[in-house]
Structure formats: structure tokens, C-alpha cells
Design an enzyme around this catalytic site. Structure first.
Site, short mmCIF file in Angstrom:
data_model
loop_
_atom_site.label_atom_id
_atom_site.label_comp_id
_atom_site.label_asym_id
_atom_site.label_seq_id
_atom_site.Cartn_x
_atom_site.Cartn_y
_atom_site.Cartn_z
N GLY A 49 0.95 -1.06 -0.01
CA GLY A 49 -0.18 -0.10 0.06
C GLY A 49 0.84 1.34 0.03
O GLY A 49 1.85 1.27 0.53
N GLN A 54 2.82 9.77 1.45
CA GLN A 54 4.28 9.31 1.22
C GLN A 54 4.97 9.70 0.02
O GLN A 54 6.32 9.40 0.19
CB GLN A 54 4.28 7.76 1.56
CG GLN A 54 3.45 7.25 2.60
CD GLN A 54 3.48 5.80 2.55
OE1 GLN A 54 2.54 5.21 2.21
NE2 GLN A 54 4.51 4.97 3.11
N CYS A 95 6.35 -0.28 6.93
CA CYS A 95 5.88 0.69 6.23
C CYS A 95 6.95 1.27 5.21
O CYS A 95 8.34 1.34 5.70
CB CYS A 95 5.26 2.02 7.13
SG CYS A 95 4.96 3.66 6.22
N LEU A 96 6.54 1.55 4.20
CA LEU A 96 7.56 1.90 3.13
C LEU A 96 8.43 3.26 3.46
O LEU A 96 9.62 3.61 3.25
CB LEU A 96 7.20 2.20 1.53
CG LEU A 96 6.46 1.05 0.81
CD1 LEU A 96 5.93 1.15 -0.45
CD2 LEU A 96 7.51 -0.22 0.74
N HIS A 137 -3.82 1.38 7.98
CA HIS A 137 -2.80 1.83 7.86
C HIS A 137 -2.50 3.11 6.82
O HIS A 137 -2.23 4.20 7.14
CB HIS A 137 -1.84 0.78 7.43
CG HIS A 137 -0.14 0.96 7.28
ND1 HIS A 137 0.62 0.64 8.01
CD2 HIS A 137 0.34 1.94 6.58
CE1 HIS A 137 1.57 1.23 7.94
NE2 HIS A 137 1.60 2.01 6.90
N GLU A 138 -3.00 2.83 5.60
CA GLU A 138 -3.03 4.03 4.74
C GLU A 138 -3.84 5.17 4.98
O GLU A 138 -3.44 6.08 4.70
CB GLU A 138 -3.34 3.58 3.14
CG GLU A 138 -2.38 1.99 2.77
CD GLU A 138 -1.01 2.26 3.03
OE1 GLU A 138 -0.39 3.47 2.80
OE2 GLU A 138 -0.23 1.25 3.30
N HIS A 141 -2.06 7.43 7.19
CA HIS A 141 -0.97 8.30 6.40
C HIS A 141 -1.75 9.65 6.07
O HIS A 141 -1.27 10.67 5.95
CB HIS A 141 -0.26 7.68 5.32
CG HIS A 141 0.68 6.55 5.55
ND1 HIS A 141 1.82 7.18 5.96
CD2 HIS A 141 0.70 5.36 5.39
CE1 HIS A 141 2.76 6.12 6.31
NE2 HIS A 141 2.27 4.91 5.62
NI NI Z 1 2.86 3.29 5.60
#
Ligand code: NI
Length: 173
Positions: A49, A54, A95-96, A137-138, A141
Site C-alpha cells: 500500500g 508518502q 511501512c515503506l 494503515h494507509e 497516513h
Molecule cells: Ni505506511
């Protein structure tokens, strides 16, 4: 970064990750161009995701693919959680924007979300398991929240210094 499609991903503790995203006004050419760029960036980074936050775009847009085959992209624009199960479970997340860090976060087991898809069509998504976790989670963000903020202050401080050190090392290369 050899493809022009790929976007740089902001890394924690970059303060821009705490920006609260605005709603997408219309699913126009700009958004339609951004979607494949975000998907390519997510796939390249082996993520499941990615939120627009991000990649430093502060609008309510996320892309997700939780499939094993990496060919089931989902686009959620202006997502709203209509219902979240009171039953929760603590599961490991990464997480990226916080590479190499995995830790437990308590999330609802299932959610029902209303969102526009990549064509601007209103959809309702019933999600459970990994998809439900990923959506929550997304969506965090988009509110400027990174998953490490659920962890203890001590853990967060350790992660912060680890990230700053890693970024410093990367800059030397
Ligand atoms: Ni993340």
C-alpha cells in the site's frame, strides 16, 4: 530510480509525513497520471500500500495491492470508514516510509469503506484480514499518522535515531 514513473518516498521522521491530506476535488488528468506513478512506486518498493502523503502529495488518495500475484491494484480516493469492527487484533506492520521496521499495531479485523475508484466511481469496499489492516494503515497516513506513533515513546525514539542514522549513511554513498 531508473524509471521516470517512480516517485521518491518520504522517510520517517520527515515532518511532511504529518501533513493532513485534503480531499481530491476531482478525478482529473492530474490524478489519473498520479495513480500509475504511485502504483509503479509501490510495486518497485515491494509494498502492499502507498498513500499520496508518502510521495509528498497531500490529497486523499491511496493505492493498495495485497494480492500474491501483484496484479490486483486498488485505488481509493477520498476514502471514508463507514464501519469498523469492534473486534481488533494486534498484527505486525511495516511501512515503506519506515524501511526495515516492523512492529505490532492493534487494528479492527474488518472495515467497510466508501471511496471513489480510479475512474471516479463511488464504491463500497468490505475488507477483512490483510486488506482491512492495509486500508486502516494507509488512511492513517492521510491523517498525517505513521504506524510507529502507536508504539511506546521509547521505541519511537529508537526508531527515529535508527532512521536518521540510516539516511545519513545513505547520503554518504
Ligand atoms: Ni505506511
Amino acid at each position: 530510480m531508473n524509471s521516470p514513473l517512480l516517485l521518491p518516498i518520504l522517510c520517517y521522521p520527515d515532518p511532511r509525513l504529518h501533513t493532513v491530506a485534503r480531499p481530491v476535488k476531482s478525478v482529473d488528468d492530474r490524478i489519473r497520471q498520479l495513480i500509475p506513478q504511485m502504483l509503479a512506486t509501490m510495486y518497485e518498493a515491494h509494498g502492499i500500500g502507498l498513500a499520496a502523503t508518502q510521495v509528498d502529495v497531500h490529497e486523499r488518495l491511496i493505492v493498495i495491492d495485497v494480492s500474491e500475484t501483484r496484479d490486483q491494484p486498488m485505488v481509493l480516493i477520498n476514502p471514508v470508514i463507514e464501519w469498523a469492527s469492534p473486534e481488533t487484533r494486534k498484527g505486525e506492520e511495516g511501512c515503506l516510509s519506515v524501511p526495515g521496521v516492523y512492529d505490532g499495531v492493534e487494528r479492527s479485523l474488518a472495515v467497510r469503506v466508501r471511496a471513489l475508484d480510479g475512474e471516479g466511481v463511488q464504491r463500497t469496499i468490505e475488507a477483512e484480514g490483510m486488506l482491512a489492516v492495509c486500508i486502516q494503515h494507509e488512511m492513517d497516513h492521510l491523517m498525517g499518522k505513521v504506524f510507529v506513533e502507536y508504539l511506546s515513546p521509547l521505541k519511537r525514539t529508537r526508531i527515529k535515531s535508527k532512521m536518521v542514522k540510516a539516511q545519513r549513511e545513505a547520503m554518504k554513498e
